[in-house]
Write an enzyme that holds these catalytic residues in place. Structure first.
Site, PDB file in Angstrom:
ATOM      1  CE  LYS A   1       0.789   1.503   4.380  1.00  0.00           C
ATOM      2  NZ  LYS A   1       1.594   2.695   4.647  1.00  0.00           N
TER       3      LYS A   1
ATOM      4  CG  ASP B   1      -0.340   0.048   8.291  1.00  0.00           C
ATOM      5  OD1 ASP B   1      -1.135   0.911   8.717  1.00  0.00           O
ATOM      6  OD2 ASP B   1       0.843   0.292   7.998  1.00  0.00           O
TER       7      ASP B   1
HETATM    8  O1  C5P Z   1       0.811  -1.067  14.947  1.00  0.00           O
HETATM    9  P1  C5P Z   1       2.195  -1.177  14.417  1.00  0.00           P
HETATM   10  O2  C5P Z   1       2.987  -2.243  15.121  1.00  0.00           O
HETATM   11  O3  C5P Z   1       2.265  -1.311  12.940  1.00  0.00           O
HETATM   12  O4  C5P Z   1       2.903   0.217  14.754  1.00  0.00           O
HETATM   13  C1  C5P Z   1       4.300   0.385  14.807  1.00  0.00           C
HETATM   14  C2  C5P Z   1       4.624   1.591  15.691  1.00  0.00           C
HETATM   15  O5  C5P Z   1       4.184   2.795  15.069  1.00  0.00           O
HETATM   16  C3  C5P Z   1       3.947   1.574  17.040  1.00  0.00           C
HETATM   17  O6  C5P Z   1       4.719   0.892  17.989  1.00  0.00           O
HETATM   18  C4  C5P Z   1       3.825   3.040  17.381  1.00  0.00           C
HETATM   19  O7  C5P Z   1       5.051   3.529  17.912  1.00  0.00           O
HETATM   20  C5  C5P Z   1       3.638   3.697  16.020  1.00  0.00           C
HETATM   21  N1  C5P Z   1       2.219   3.971  15.711  1.00  0.00           N
HETATM   22  C6  C5P Z   1       1.554   4.982  16.376  1.00  0.00           C
HETATM   23  N2  C5P Z   1       0.236   5.231  16.074  1.00  0.00           N
HETATM   24  C7  C5P Z   1      -0.405   4.511  15.136  1.00  0.00           C
HETATM   25  C8  C5P Z   1       0.265   3.483  14.439  1.00  0.00           C
HETATM   26  C9  C5P Z   1       1.584   3.235  14.754  1.00  0.00           C
HETATM   27  O8  C5P Z   1       2.114   5.658  17.236  1.00  0.00           O
HETATM   28  N3  C5P Z   1      -1.676   4.791  14.852  1.00  0.00           N
END
Ligand code: C5P
Length: 288
Positions: A8, A133
């Site tokens: 994406k 995501d």
């Molecule tokens: O959810 P995911 O593991 O993909 O996110 C990776 C990092 O990105 C999280 O640990 C966080 O620090 C940051 N993040 C965030 N807010 C979001 C998505 C991701 O702060 N909505």
């Protein structure tokens, strides 16, 4: 079971604020593109998960695809296992959701392969446990994503011709989000006006609205993004160029095939990962 798991890009990324749970409240426009990993799934009576990948450094139990399979077997309370073979093409730590789309493919693929019939809602809940995501990657297309990124609203599909360039620097999403301060937050009005322009089918207005509020912070980790964007827009006549996700991937939208070809010729000599591609209305494609 054979699957294509597509990457994406973000046509828009606004950060509205920081939440109690440490995540950020986002407003994004997510768009599937036709760059994909190929995944082969096989059921195994042995209660173990085996992951094979052409990029050996990510063929371990930390891989999101492996964790998706683990979560799936836990959810359906079955002792079985599976073999996951991933032929990886989507660059990592790139802002292209490469790991998330592989995980989404494993959830959808196992649901079909084992005839488990888990509802879309349950698959979405599992996706959210794996990453912000992953839920988008279950569906793909053109979506408004809110909350952590998991609240999805379908938008009209966009058909765009793209050049995607991944500079050599890798960027950790967490490192970028950690740099955000209250003055970086916005109110979502750019995303709302993007959606209005999309409804009116006014492409120039759509491109004019596109912005990624993580860009200034990500630039510290991959300063080359700035010159790529400037060159795409000023020297190669692309309609709009910007960073995807938290970077370091940059994409350019082209109206003219010859302009995109000229840009490809130039950038492919300078960067290892350059893709000519299009937007796509789906994320995952499955065949038995
Ligand atoms: O959810 P995911 O593991 O993909 O996110 C990776 C990092 O990105 C999280 O640990 C966080 O620090 C940051 N993040 C965030 N807010 C979001 C998505 C991701 O702060 N909505």
């Amino acid at each position: 079971m054979n699957l294509l798991a597509r990457a994406k890009i973000n046509l828009m990324l606004e950060v509205l604020g920081k939440r109690q749970d440490g995540y950020h409240e986002l407003m994004m426009i997510m768009q599937s593109v036709d760059i994909y990993d190929k995944i082969e799934l096989e059921y195994d009576d042995e209660p173990s998960i085996r992951l094979e990948c052409n990029w050996t450094e990510i063929a371990d139990s930390q891989n999101l695809a492996y964790r998706a399979a683990q979560l799936f077997f836990k959810e359906i309370k079955t002792e079985g296992g599976c073999i996951i073979r991933i032929e990886k093409h989507i660059p990592m730590q790139a802002g292209l959701a490469g790991g998330s789309t592989d995980a989404a493919a494993v959830l959808l693929g196992l649901n079909e392969l084992l005839d488990a019939r888990l509802s879309t809602e349950r698959l979405q809940q599992m996706a959210n446990q794996l990453g912000s995501d992953v839920a988008f990657c279950l569906f793909g297309g053109t979506k408004l994503a809110q909350g952590r990124g998991e609240q999805l609203t379908a938008l009209e599909n966009l058909d765009l011709s793209l050049l995607i360039i991944k500079p050599s620097e890798n960027i950790s999403t967490k490192a970028v989000f950690d740099l955000l301060e209250p003055q970086d937050y916005s109110d979502g009005s750019s995303t709302r006006s993007f959606i209005q322009a999309l409804k009116k089918q006014d492409r120039n207005q759509v491109f004019g609205r596109m912005v990624n509020h993580l860009y200034p912070k990500s630039l510290r980790f991959a300063p080359t993004m700035q010159s790529i964007i400037t060159q795409l827009e000023n020297d190669f006549g692309c309609q709009k160029a910007m960073m995807s996700g938290s970077g370091s991937t940059v994409f350019g939208i082209f109206d003219s095939a010859s302009a995109r070809e000229a840009a490809y010729e130039y950038f492919a000599k300078r960067y290892e990962k350059v893709f000519k591609t299009r937007t796509h209305p789906h994320s995952i494609t499955m065949t038995r």
